[in-house]
Write a protein that holds these residues in place. Structure first.
Motif, PDB file in Angstrom:
ATOM      1  N   LEU A   9       5.162   7.673  13.978  1.00  0.00           N
ATOM      2  CA  LEU A   9       4.419   7.369  12.750  1.00  0.00           C
ATOM      3  C   LEU A   9       3.103   6.702  13.116  1.00  0.00           C
ATOM      4  CD1 LEU A   9       7.291   5.862  10.550  1.00  0.00           C
ATOM      5  CD2 LEU A   9       6.291   8.138  10.319  1.00  0.00           C
ATOM      6  N   PRO A  10       2.072   6.856  12.267  1.00  0.00           N
ATOM      7  CA  PRO A  10       0.786   6.173  12.519  1.00  0.00           C
ATOM      8  C   PRO A  10       0.905   4.687  12.194  1.00  0.00           C
ATOM      9  CG  PRO A  10       0.674   7.395  10.465  1.00  0.00           C
ATOM     10  CD  PRO A  10       2.007   7.724  11.069  1.00  0.00           C
ATOM     11  N   LEU A  11       1.400   3.927  13.148  1.00  0.00           N
ATOM     12  CA  LEU A  11       1.707   2.517  12.887  1.00  0.00           C
ATOM     13  C   LEU A  11       0.484   1.715  12.484  1.00  0.00           C
ATOM     14  CD1 LEU A  11       4.229   1.763  15.792  1.00  0.00           C
ATOM     15  CD2 LEU A  11       4.722   2.434  13.438  1.00  0.00           C
ATOM     16  N   GLU A  12      -0.689   2.042  13.092  1.00  0.00           N
ATOM     17  CA  GLU A  12      -1.877   1.253  12.774  1.00  0.00           C
ATOM     18  C   GLU A  12      -2.248   1.396  11.305  1.00  0.00           C
ATOM     19  OE1 GLU A  12      -1.646   3.450  15.146  1.00  0.00           O
ATOM     20  OE2 GLU A  12      -1.685   2.293  17.021  1.00  0.00           O
ATOM     21  N   ARG A  13      -2.314   2.652  10.842  1.00  0.00           N
ATOM     22  CA  ARG A  13      -2.726   2.867   9.442  1.00  0.00           C
ATOM     23  C   ARG A  13      -1.663   2.379   8.460  1.00  0.00           C
ATOM     24  NH1 ARG A  13      -4.645   9.028   9.350  1.00  0.00           N
ATOM     25  NH2 ARG A  13      -3.076   9.198  11.028  1.00  0.00           N
ATOM     26  N   MET A  14      -0.383   2.621   8.797  1.00  0.00           N
ATOM     27  CA  MET A  14       0.664   2.130   7.897  1.00  0.00           C
ATOM     28  C   MET A  14       0.715   0.605   7.920  1.00  0.00           C
ATOM     29  SD  MET A  14       3.678   4.975   8.519  1.00  0.00           S
ATOM     30  CE  MET A  14       4.471   4.722   6.944  1.00  0.00           C
ATOM     31  N   GLY A  15       0.440   0.004   9.070  1.00  0.00           N
ATOM     32  CA  GLY A  15       0.360  -1.458   9.131  1.00  0.00           C
ATOM     33  C   GLY A  15      -0.806  -1.997   8.329  1.00  0.00           C
ATOM     34  N   ALA A  16      -1.904  -1.216   8.300  1.00  0.00           N
ATOM     35  CA  ALA A  16      -3.053  -1.640   7.488  1.00  0.00           C
ATOM     36  C   ALA A  16      -2.693  -1.664   6.006  1.00  0.00           C
ATOM     37  CB  ALA A  16      -4.234  -0.709   7.738  1.00  0.00           C
ATOM     38  N   VAL A  17      -1.895  -0.683   5.558  1.00  0.00           N
ATOM     39  CA  VAL A  17      -1.461  -0.670   4.150  1.00  0.00           C
ATOM     40  C   VAL A  17      -0.587  -1.887   3.862  1.00  0.00           C
ATOM     41  CG1 VAL A  17      -0.152   0.583   2.401  1.00  0.00           C
ATOM     42  CG2 VAL A  17      -1.621   1.832   3.998  1.00  0.00           C
ATOM     43  N   ILE A  18       0.328  -2.200   4.806  1.00  0.00           N
ATOM     44  CA  ILE A  18       1.178  -3.374   4.618  1.00  0.00           C
ATOM     45  C   ILE A  18       0.327  -4.650   4.596  1.00  0.00           C
ATOM     46  CG2 ILE A  18       3.007  -4.767   5.678  1.00  0.00           C
ATOM     47  CD1 ILE A  18       4.227  -2.172   6.732  1.00  0.00           C
ATOM     48  N   GLY A  19      -0.673  -4.727   5.478  1.00  0.00           N
ATOM     49  CA  GLY A  19      -1.571  -5.876   5.467  1.00  0.00           C
ATOM     50  C   GLY A  19      -2.325  -6.004   4.160  1.00  0.00           C
ATOM     51  N   ALA A  20      -2.722  -4.872   3.604  1.00  0.00           N
ATOM     52  CA  ALA A  20      -3.403  -4.902   2.305  1.00  0.00           C
ATOM     53  C   ALA A  20      -2.477  -5.429   1.213  1.00  0.00           C
ATOM     54  CB  ALA A  20      -3.917  -3.505   1.958  1.00  0.00           C
ATOM     55  N   LEU A  21      -1.186  -5.039   1.276  1.00  0.00           N
ATOM     56  CA  LEU A  21      -0.215  -5.540   0.291  1.00  0.00           C
ATOM     57  C   LEU A  21      -0.035  -7.050   0.427  1.00  0.00           C
ATOM     58  CD1 LEU A  21       2.599  -2.805   0.248  1.00  0.00           C
ATOM     59  CD2 LEU A  21       1.022  -3.388  -1.600  1.00  0.00           C
ATOM     60  N   VAL A  22       0.041  -7.526   1.671  1.00  0.00           N
ATOM     61  CA  VAL A  22       0.183  -8.969   1.878  1.00  0.00           C
ATOM     62  C   VAL A  22      -1.046  -9.702   1.339  1.00  0.00           C
ATOM     63  CG1 VAL A  22       0.330 -10.777   3.632  1.00  0.00           C
ATOM     64  CG2 VAL A  22       1.710  -8.693   3.861  1.00  0.00           C
ATOM     65  N   LEU A  23      -2.234  -9.192   1.630  1.00  0.00           N
ATOM     66  CA  LEU A  23      -3.456  -9.820   1.131  1.00  0.00           C
ATOM     67  C   LEU A  23      -3.496  -9.797  -0.396  1.00  0.00           C
ATOM     68  CD1 LEU A  23      -6.189 -11.100   1.777  1.00  0.00           C
ATOM     69  CD2 LEU A  23      -7.170  -8.790   1.891  1.00  0.00           C
ATOM     70  N   LEU A  24      -3.067  -8.661  -0.977  1.00  0.00           N
ATOM     71  CA  LEU A  24      -3.023  -8.558  -2.441  1.00  0.00           C
ATOM     72  C   LEU A  24      -2.053  -9.576  -3.028  1.00  0.00           C
ATOM     73  CD1 LEU A  24      -3.663  -7.128  -5.127  1.00  0.00           C
ATOM     74  CD2 LEU A  24      -1.867  -5.474  -4.582  1.00  0.00           C
ATOM     75  N   ASN A  25      -0.922  -9.767  -2.385  1.00  0.00           N
ATOM     76  CA  ASN A  25       0.058 -10.720  -2.903  1.00  0.00           C
ATOM     77  C   ASN A  25      -0.450 -12.152  -2.819  1.00  0.00           C
ATOM     78  OD1 ASN A  25       2.277  -9.654  -4.123  1.00  0.00           O
ATOM     79  ND2 ASN A  25       3.722 -10.263  -2.540  1.00  0.00           N
ATOM     80  N   VAL A  26      -1.053 -12.511  -1.693  1.00  0.00           N
ATOM     81  CA  VAL A  26      -1.586 -13.859  -1.559  1.00  0.00           C
ATOM     82  C   VAL A  26      -2.686 -14.104  -2.598  1.00  0.00           C
ATOM     83  CG1 VAL A  26      -2.823 -15.432  -0.034  1.00  0.00           C
ATOM     84  CG2 VAL A  26      -0.974 -14.012   0.881  1.00  0.00           C
ATOM     85  N   SER A  27      -3.544 -13.115  -2.775  1.00  0.00           N
ATOM     86  CA  SER A  27      -4.602 -13.239  -3.786  1.00  0.00           C
ATOM     87  C   SER A  27      -4.015 -13.340  -5.187  1.00  0.00           C
ATOM     88  CB  SER A  27      -5.547 -12.034  -3.697  1.00  0.00           C
ATOM     89  OG  SER A  27      -6.115 -11.924  -2.407  1.00  0.00           O
ATOM     90  N   SER A  28      -2.944 -12.577  -5.431  1.00  0.00           N
ATOM     91  CA  SER A  28      -2.306 -12.616  -6.755  1.00  0.00           C
ATOM     92  C   SER A  28      -1.707 -13.981  -7.032  1.00  0.00           C
ATOM     93  CB  SER A  28      -1.228 -11.537  -6.849  1.00  0.00           C
ATOM     94  OG  SER A  28      -1.783 -10.251  -6.705  1.00  0.00           O
ATOM     95  N   LEU A  29      -1.093 -14.604  -6.027  1.00  0.00           N
ATOM     96  CA  LEU A  29      -0.524 -15.942  -6.217  1.00  0.00           C
ATOM     97  C   LEU A  29      -1.597 -16.946  -6.604  1.00  0.00           C
ATOM     98  CD1 LEU A  29       2.006 -16.097  -3.232  1.00  0.00           C
ATOM     99  CD2 LEU A  29       2.566 -16.052  -5.665  1.00  0.00           C
ATOM    100  N   VAL A  30      -2.735 -16.910  -5.904  1.00  0.00           N
ATOM    101  CA  VAL A  30      -3.832 -17.827  -6.221  1.00  0.00           C
ATOM    102  C   VAL A  30      -4.407 -17.511  -7.598  1.00  0.00           C
ATOM    103  CG1 VAL A  30      -6.113 -18.616  -5.497  1.00  0.00           C
ATOM    104  CG2 VAL A  30      -4.351 -18.130  -3.774  1.00  0.00           C
ATOM    105  N   TRP A  31      -4.543 -16.220  -7.889  1.00  0.00           N
ATOM    106  CA  TRP A  31      -5.117 -15.799  -9.173  1.00  0.00           C
ATOM    107  C   TRP A  31      -4.241 -16.220 -10.345  1.00  0.00           C
ATOM    108  CZ3 TRP A  31      -3.157 -11.957 -12.549  1.00  0.00           C
ATOM    109  CH2 TRP A  31      -4.029 -11.580 -13.574  1.00  0.00           C
ATOM    110  N   VAL A  32      -2.933 -16.021 -10.214  1.00  0.00           N
ATOM    111  CA  VAL A  32      -2.021 -16.389 -11.303  1.00  0.00           C
ATOM    112  C   VAL A  32      -2.037 -17.894 -11.532  1.00  0.00           C
ATOM    113  CG1 VAL A  32       0.419 -16.501 -11.951  1.00  0.00           C
ATOM    114  CG2 VAL A  32      -0.528 -14.378 -11.052  1.00  0.00           C
ATOM    115  N   ARG A  33      -2.140 -18.661 -10.451  1.00  0.00           N
ATOM    116  CA  ARG A  33      -2.104 -20.115 -10.581  1.00  0.00           C
ATOM    117  C   ARG A  33      -3.303 -20.645 -11.357  1.00  0.00           C
ATOM    118  NH1 ARG A  33      -0.704 -22.973  -5.115  1.00  0.00           N
ATOM    119  NH2 ARG A  33       1.089 -21.579  -5.499  1.00  0.00           N
ATOM    120  N   HIS A  34      -4.450 -19.985 -11.229  1.00  0.00           N
ATOM    121  CA  HIS A  34      -5.673 -20.458 -11.902  1.00  0.00           C
ATOM    122  C   HIS A  34      -6.019 -19.631 -13.130  1.00  0.00           C
ATOM    123  CE1 HIS A  34      -6.063 -22.062  -7.771  1.00  0.00           C
ATOM    124  NE2 HIS A  34      -6.696 -23.064  -8.356  1.00  0.00           N
TER     125      HIS A  34
END
Length: 474
Positions: A89-114
């Motif tokens: 599997l293309p681990l780099e690109r699939m890992g990039a998608v997972i990294g984007a999800l993690v970044l989205l989740n962290v941003s969502s937590l901060v966004w929801v709090r404020h």
């Protein structure tokens, strides 16, 4: 007996007495407008209660939790397929998608709090981003041939539960378009050269795993979403009940204040007449008649004080209903007044409050305590007890009797209007008013039956609310 001419002169004098320039119907009408405007303001406040926002906030938190689950699940699945099954599997690109999800989740937590409020459109955007991430991972791992395409149904189901019909159909259109696109454009899986039967078994195993994952996630998250919706509905039902109770209070306030205004005229006339009678030599010479007139004047003054108390409670005589006092003085004076008004000597007063505290007397609170004492006296003529004690920063007044006690359904509906143990239509308003007045003061009302006979009603009142200026010294 007075001659007709004398009675006519006194009635004429009473009818020409000075007033505030408003007739009772006019004053009653003004009070009706004031109370109705207050009721409308309460209704608007209840209608604007942030129940939907709170529910959307909880549902957004669930979507964030689901996204964390997706991140962990994708890491485990990609690692298992790549390293255990030996499917590259293309681990780099699939890992990039997972990294984007993690970044989205962290941003969502901060966004929801404020974020002050969360709308359904924002829930739709969150679900669409999850669909986009799933589409990207499926594109990199076989497209529509990947058995995990069934996870699209999870997003659609969550949308159907969380969103309105229009937003749900928008999500359905996105998932369908994504699926169609995956049938045309995708990175094929480089399966190892195995017999068809083994490839088929891998597909079936993937479909089974996708089905189990779908089922588990749906049960877990839809159950929690439904719980959030039930909590919202329960909160709305409580607000509607509170609005209905406030409406009852407004109507009873209108009735009581209107009656008080109407009674003001005849009571004032009677006061003038009695005053003139007591100054007449012929009547003053009759000792027995003079005593009767004095008793009549005392009763008349009590009626006027009751009318004044009603108007004070309605807010029409500000400054007359409160005066500085202490807990002990307030309760002692209350007990004495209740005993004198009802000629009852069976009220036993016990004061264990301890060190006295300065408070402001309140007419509405006094009427509330009178109401509970009257209820107890009505069912227990030979013994009623009032116990005043201190629990922390609260004044606790316990009124006990030896009556039949409360019915179980009455205890369950304590403070609800028109739930009475007296078996008459329109009953139960006394305790309803007691509960609401005490609640306005920040306190609470509880009731319990004794094991053998009788019952106790406890009024718990914060001293900070009763104190002069909103604070008290211990």
């Amino acid at each position: 007996m007075l001659p007709p001419a004398g009675r006519d002169q006194m009635l004429e004098r009473s009818s020409n007495r000075p007033d505030d320039g408003r007739t009772p119907p006019q004053a009653f009408g003004e009070l009706a407008v004031t109370l109705q405007s207050q009721a409308d303001a309460r209704s608007e406040l209840i209608g604007a209660a942030p129940t939907d926002d709170e529910t959307n906030r909880k549902n957004m938190a669930l979507l964030i939790q689901l996204r964390w689950t997706a991140v962990v699940g994708q890491i485990v699945t990609i690692g298992g397929v790549h390293f255990w099954l030996g499917i590259p599997l293309p681990l780099e690109r699939m890992g990039a998608v997972i990294g984007a999800l993690v970044l989205l989740n962290v941003s969502s937590l901060v966004w929801v709090r404020h974020r002050a409020a969360i709308s359904s459109n924002e829930l739709l955007v969150a679900l669409m981003l999850d669909v986009a991430a799933l589409t990207a991972q499926l594109y990199l791992s076989g497209g529509a041939t990947n058995p995990f395409t069934s996870l699209f149904l999870l997003q659609v189901t969550l949308g159907a539960v969380l969103l309105d019909a229009r937003s749900t159909w928008s999500l359905v259109a996105l998932t369908c378009a994504s699926f169609v696109w995956l049938t045309l454009a995708y990175r094929p899986l480089d399966l190892p050269p195995n017999p068809i039967s083994e490839a088929y078994s891998l597909t079936v195993a993937g479909m089974l795993l996708g089905f189990v994952l779908n089922a588990v996630l749906l049960v877990v998250f839809v159950t929690r979403i439904n719980r959030n919706l039930r909590e919202r509905d329960a909160h709305l039902a409580a607000l509607r009940q509170h609005a209905a109770e406030q409406d009852h209070i407004v109507r009873m306030g209108l009735l009581a204040s209107g009656a008080a205004h109407e009674l003001g005229t005849p009571l004032a006339s009677l006061s003038v007449i009695l005053s003139d009678w007591r100054r007449m030599p012929d009547l003053a010479a009759d000792q027995e008649l003079a005593e009767d007139l004095a008793e009549m004047e005392t009763s008349l003054q009590r009626c006027k004080s009751i009318v004044t108390g009603i108007l004070v409670s309605a807010g029409e005589a500000r400054g007359e209903g409160s005066s500085p006092t202490t807990v002990t003085a307030f309760v002692t004076a209350l007990v004495d007044e209740w005993r004198n008004a009802r000629s009852a000597r069976t009220l036993y007063f016990v004061n264990t409050f301890g060190e006295d505290v300065a408070i402001a007397s309140d007419v509405a609170l006094k009427q509330v305590i009178f109401n509970v004492l009257d209820n107890a006296y009505e069912v227990s003529r030979d013994w009623v007890e009032l116990l005043a004690e201190r629990e922390g920063d609260n004044l606790v007044l316990s009124i006990s009797d030896r009556g039949p006690g409360f019915a179980p359904e009455m205890l369950a509906q304590l403070g609800k209007p028109y739930h009475s143990s007296k078996g008459r239509a329109g009953g139960g308003l006394g305790l309803f008013l007691v509960v609401n007045v005490v609640r306005k003061l920040g306190g609470s009302v509880t009731a319990e039956n004794h094991r053998k006979r009788g019952a106790t009603v406890r009024l718990t009142l914060p001293l900070a609310t009763l104190a002069i200026g909103g604070s008290f010294d211990a």
